[in-house]
Design an enzyme around this catalytic site. Sequence first.
Site, mmCIF file in Angstrom:
data_model
loop_
_atom_site.group_PDB
_atom_site.id
_atom_site.type_symbol
_atom_site.label_atom_id
_atom_site.label_comp_id
_atom_site.label_asym_id
_atom_site.label_seq_id
_atom_site.Cartn_x
_atom_site.Cartn_y
_atom_site.Cartn_z
ATOM 1 N N ASP A 52 1.036 -1.296 0.019
ATOM 2 C CA ASP A 52 -0.116 -0.009 0.010
ATOM 3 C C ASP A 52 0.739 1.300 0.058
ATOM 4 O O ASP A 52 1.996 1.196 0.294
ATOM 5 C CB ASP A 52 -0.983 0.014 1.138
ATOM 6 C CG ASP A 52 -2.066 -1.083 0.926
ATOM 7 O OD1 ASP A 52 -2.300 -1.523 0.080
ATOM 8 O OD2 ASP A 52 -2.485 -1.413 2.551
ATOM 9 N N TYR A 110 6.426 -10.031 7.607
ATOM 10 C CA TYR A 110 6.341 -8.361 7.926
ATOM 11 C C TYR A 110 6.567 -7.947 9.034
ATOM 12 O O TYR A 110 6.650 -8.798 10.091
ATOM 13 C CB TYR A 110 4.875 -8.009 7.394
ATOM 14 C CG TYR A 110 4.207 -7.957 6.238
ATOM 15 C CD1 TYR A 110 4.412 -6.755 5.235
ATOM 16 C CD2 TYR A 110 3.958 -9.186 5.503
ATOM 17 C CE1 TYR A 110 3.984 -6.849 4.200
ATOM 18 C CE2 TYR A 110 3.418 -9.357 4.185
ATOM 19 C CZ TYR A 110 3.473 -8.126 3.517
ATOM 20 O OH TYR A 110 3.033 -8.022 2.081
#
Lengths: 245, 245
Positions: A52, A110
Amino acid sequence: MRNLKVYMSYRGTRYHGFQRQDNAVGIQNVLERMMGKLLNEQVTVNGCSRTDTGVHANEFCFSFLTNSTIPCKNFVRGLNSMLPEDIAIISCEEAPEDFHARFSCVAKEYVYKICISESKNPFMSDLALHYPYGLDTELIARSALDFVGTHDFTSFCGTAGLKEDNVRTIEYFKVEKDENLVKLLVKGNGFLYNMIRIMVGTLIYINEGKIPPDGIPQIIAALDRTQAGKTAPPHGLYLNKVFYE
Amino acid sequence: MRNLKVYMSYRGTRYHGFQRQDNAVGIQNVLERMMGKLLNEQVTVNGCSRTDTGVHANEFCFSFLTNSTIPCKNFVRGLNSMLPEDIAIISCEEAPEDFHARFSCVAKEYVYKICISESKNPFMSDLALHYPYGLDTELIARSALDFVGTHDFTSFCGTAGLKEDNVRTIEYFKVEKDENLVKLLVKGNGFLYNMIRIMVGTLIYINEGKIPPDGIPQIIAALDRTQAGKTAPPHGLYLNKVFYE
């Protein structure tokens, strides 16, 4: 044709995510333009993931097919010198014909960074979520264990991103604290749209008493996005590691 | 009138230094505009130092006179909420009438950061000099000792900044290495225009064999800017600490 596998890192602050776009600048736009110049041919980059706007990558992998005979070392050096300061090529290697940075990827890790110092940190403003309200890291670490395993994560998927199969496997969800920096490390075989940011937002709701500490299994079972917490901001999130067989 | 002493930190990337300017944005412009709104009076800020475009501050002190009765705590909270993410107010306290952030300052410590990793680091691009060419930290640490003491630093002053008295005292010049980050820590009673950046540039020339390791005393004695190394870029430099009696 050669199939090349490239590792890079980038600071996502100035980009509208990885994905190429027509009316905004994604990392892919910049890569393909500069690689086109360097290799003197039109190039299509296959990224390991979409990210994103504002999300960063410590390690991101992409692959591409090329007719160029450029040595890998020269590709790294040449491309680095052409790219802006916030995108860095780490390495490049020859890959088997059937390698694809996205489809060959078996897992990703992540990290979500939270800066818990009382005063804001001007050097971290785009690199970590600033959360000065008191974070009980032991509490959220215990709750986060309920994410581990194979579940239907529909409740943790941004509504725009729902697919037919929303089952994913989380291998671990660890909480580490180093002075004023808290790191949430998550590894899984795949992630739904906004999944990690919604997981983090849910842990913040647990920290704030808006969701009970043992509430995650029920939220998962509900298959309902409105049961989970708010989507945490993008600028704390980093793709940290990509795994191939 | 009250005299207030304020500590802050800032990331200098987006600003044309600290100093107020008419045709560019210095940190002082932003501070005075926001403080004017918060205190509902026109305010003039006295900074402890000018800093160049792109230079950062881990600790910077300013003082100002005010008729406002705002409690210090509310001043910190209120101003922080109005300032952009890259400027952070750390504390505010009442100071004696004759306190002045610049004239009362008895010493300053600066740190110059050098990132020596082979590949560029997208997260440090505006926060440290990237120098991947091999830095012999023991060599430059030994040479840097020749800066310590009281000297006429004319050779280490940007030509635009020469004053009548260019004698300054350097208390220490330390070189610290932590993995890929090298920090040069300098404390002194005052610094000429660009002085630290020229000192750092000179150490880089010594590292590259362009100036001999024992060359600094001769450069100092020459009182000639052209004998010293290039001015190192601003984005590695941080005002790190300011000292008052």
